[in-house]
Design a protein around this motif. Structure first.
Motif, PDB file in Angstrom:
ATOM      1  N   THR A   1      30.286  45.275  34.654  1.00 30.97           N
ATOM      2  CA  THR A   1      30.599  44.969  33.256  1.00 30.97           C
ATOM      3  C   THR A   1      30.204  46.152  32.381  1.00 30.97           C
ATOM      4  O   THR A   1      29.086  46.680  32.498  1.00 30.97           O
ATOM      5  CB  THR A   1      29.837  43.727  32.779  1.00 30.97           C
ATOM      6  OG1 THR A   1      30.199  42.612  33.607  1.00 30.97           O
ATOM      7  CG2 THR A   1      30.170  43.405  31.335  1.00 30.97           C
TER       8      THR A   1
ATOM      9  N   ASP B   1      28.920  38.466  39.630  1.00 34.48           N
ATOM     10  CA  ASP B   1      30.289  38.972  39.506  1.00 34.48           C
ATOM     11  C   ASP B   1      31.103  37.905  38.765  1.00 34.48           C
ATOM     12  O   ASP B   1      31.504  36.895  39.351  1.00 34.48           O
ATOM     13  CB  ASP B   1      30.859  39.248  40.887  1.00 34.48           C
ATOM     14  CG  ASP B   1      32.216  39.944  40.811  1.00 34.48           C
ATOM     15  OD1 ASP B   1      32.858  39.886  39.728  1.00 34.48           O
ATOM     16  OD2 ASP B   1      32.628  40.527  41.821  1.00 34.48           O
TER      17      ASP B   1
ATOM     18  N   ARG C   1      34.120  37.883  37.515  1.00 36.66           N
ATOM     19  CA  ARG C   1      35.511  37.678  37.943  1.00 36.66           C
ATOM     20  C   ARG C   1      35.564  36.776  39.172  1.00 36.66           C
ATOM     21  O   ARG C   1      36.331  35.811  39.220  1.00 36.66           O
ATOM     22  CB  ARG C   1      36.160  39.025  38.226  1.00 36.66           C
ATOM     23  CG  ARG C   1      37.647  38.941  38.572  1.00 36.66           C
ATOM     24  CD  ARG C   1      38.120  40.330  38.926  1.00 36.66           C
ATOM     25  NE  ARG C   1      37.939  41.203  37.775  1.00 36.66           N
ATOM     26  CZ  ARG C   1      38.941  41.672  37.051  1.00 36.66           C
ATOM     27  NH1 ARG C   1      40.166  41.342  37.367  1.00 36.66           N
ATOM     28  NH2 ARG C   1      38.708  42.446  36.040  1.00 36.66           N
TER      29      ARG C   1
ATOM     30  N   ALA D   1      34.540  33.195  38.264  1.00 38.56           N
ATOM     31  CA  ALA D   1      35.587  32.438  37.579  1.00 38.56           C
ATOM     32  C   ALA D   1      36.633  31.960  38.571  1.00 38.56           C
ATOM     33  O   ALA D   1      37.124  30.818  38.495  1.00 38.56           O
ATOM     34  CB  ALA D   1      36.218  33.307  36.500  1.00 38.56           C
ATOM     35  N   GLU D   2      36.988  32.795  39.534  1.00 34.52           N
ATOM     36  CA  GLU D   2      37.971  32.382  40.540  1.00 34.52           C
ATOM     37  C   GLU D   2      37.404  31.249  41.392  1.00 34.52           C
ATOM     38  O   GLU D   2      38.117  30.305  41.754  1.00 34.52           O
ATOM     39  CB  GLU D   2      38.338  33.579  41.406  1.00 34.52           C
ATOM     40  CG  GLU D   2      39.123  34.652  40.645  1.00 34.52           C
ATOM     41  CD  GLU D   2      39.389  35.878  41.507  1.00 34.52           C
ATOM     42  OE1 GLU D   2      38.857  35.916  42.644  1.00 34.52           O
ATOM     43  OE2 GLU D   2      40.107  36.783  41.037  1.00 34.52           O
TER      44      GLU D   2
END
Length: 447
Positions: free
Chosen positions: A299, A404, A406, A409-410
């Protein structure tokens, strides 16, 4: 003339003579005339009064000639009750003919300039008309000067007194000529009003605006009647009114400085409080940035700006101005400080929002995961191996460091998708969504 015509003419001329005498006596007592005779005149007023003053002297001389001629006619009429032809002819000449001898220089020519004459013979009616013309000329000057003197000097004195009070107020807040524009404005107003007062006293007619010129007023005045009405016109007060408006404007600004003197300490404290809040917010942003760098992976975190040192230097200057009483310099500086401090606090809050955004996103994902876990329990899927596996995967990603986002969120989305078949089946049986709040939450978040 017959006897009745003679008597009517004597009565009319006698009434006119009495009216003229009363008007001349009133003119002698007119306050404007007394002021004109005692004032040190100049300019237009001096020119017109030099003519009018001579006209006033001539008026009394012409009035004496008029009275003498009328007395002669009355003497002829009193000789006998029944007038003969000779007496009627003599009275006709005295009352209606050119029987009055006057100096040619004493008669203003209403028709315009003509050849000079040493003496002139005119009738009583013509003499009355000439007196009316002189009277209108004198009265125009006297009334106009009196109107100006009645309207302006006292008002100027009051405005000068008010100007003195405003100047004392200006000194109390450090405003002086040469150091502040308001001080220069007050000095200019003092000069303007002093000059205007001197002009009003010496040359009042420069400030008089007649409705019509005196010649027009005299030419259409009825013989022996209304020339004694006041002249019509207005006093030009534009310069006075402009000075009054300027003084009001300066007073308002000075009162603002006076309020500033009373409020400066509190306002400076408020500026300091706002900057302290901005510093605390920036410190929180720096702590949040460190936490993001330590706990969130991959980030880019924006840098946190430092404190506004230049703003603090200006605060020191503002305190010095307050202590030295330079309120006119403090006023714009304090306005600038309040605006800059508010912007500094807004900048700090924006920085904190931008820096802490990954932490806020992680907290949101954690909340969604817990909500979906509760939904799984309601649907009877708490023991389903696939559901449990996906939950544990998402939970491990969200509670590990660095996180992480990303991938987390997945994982949360995959855990949600594992609940959809059962959720859809329950919706068909109940003819509606199983859990409207959760569904709405998902739609709101775009999941």
């Amino acid at each position: 003339m017959n006897r009745e015509e003679v008597d009517r003419a004597l009565a009319r001329l006698g009434a006119e003579r009495d009216a003229v005498e009363a008007a001349l006596l009133a003119l002698q007592d007119h306050p404007g005339r007394r002021l004109l005779e005692g004032a040190a005149l100049s300019g237009r007023t001096e020119e017109r009064w030099s003519v009018a003053a001579q006209g006033l002297t001539l008026l009394w001389a012409l009035f004496d000639r008029y009275s003498e001629a009328l007395a002669s006619a009355r003497a002829v009429r009193s000789r006998r009750n029944r007038l003969g032809g000779a007496e009627l002819a003599e009275l006709s000449e005295l009352l209606g003919g050119a029987a009055v001898t006057v100096s040619g220089g004493q008669l203003p020519d209403l028709a315009g300039p003509g050849p000079a004459r040493l003496v002139e013979r005119i009738s009583l009616d013509e003499l009355m008309q000439r007196m009316n013309a002189w009277y209108a000329t004198v009265l125009e000057v006297v009334n106009s000067a009196d109107a100006v003197w009645s309207a302006l000097p006292a008002r100027i004195d009051l405005l000068l007194a008010e100007l003195g009070r405003v100047q004392m107020l200006a000194v109390s807040v450090g405003v002086r000529p040469g150091t502040h524009p308001l001080g220069d404005d007050l000095a200019g107003l003092t000069e303007e009003l002093t000059a205007l007062r001197a002009e009003v006293l010496a040359d009042p007619l420069t400030l008089w605006r007649p409705a019509r010129v005196p010649a027009q007023r005299a030419s259409d005045t009825p013989t022996g009647a209304g020339p004694f009405a006041p002249a019509s016109g207005v006093v030009d007060t534009e310069r006075f009114d402009r000075a009054g408006r300027a003084l009001d404007s300066v007073r308002v600004e000075l009162e603002g400085l006076l309020r500033l003197r009373d409020e400066a300490h509190e306002r400076l404290q408020q500026v300091g409080d706002v900057l302290q809040r901005a510093d605390a917010t920036l410190a929180e942003a720096r702590r949040a940035r460190g936490e993001v760098l330590a706990k969130i992976a991959a980030t880019e975190v924006p840098a946190v700006p430092g404190p506004a040192s230049a703003l603090r230097e200006r605060i020191v200057l503002a305190v010095e101005l307050q202590q030295s009483g330079q309120w006119h310099r403090l006023a714009p500086l304090l306005d600038l400080l309040e605006d800059a401090a508010a912007k500094e606090l807004g900048r700090a809050r924006q920085s904190l929002t931008e820096v802490a955004q990954p932490l806020a996103l992680r907290a949101e994902l954690r909340g969604r995961l817990e909500a979906y876990k509760a939904m799984a329990a309601r649907l009877g899927l708490a023991e389903d191996p696939e559901v449990v596996e996906r939950f544990e995967k998402a939970r491990w990603l969200l509670w590990s460091a660095p996180c992480d986002l990303r991938a987390a969120a997945e994982a949360v989305n995959r855990f949600q998708q594992s609940l959809r078949p059962v959720q859809q089946e329950a919706a068909r049986r109940t003819d509606g969504p199983v859990d409207r709040p959760v569904t709405g939450y998902q739609d709101e978040r775009g999941a």
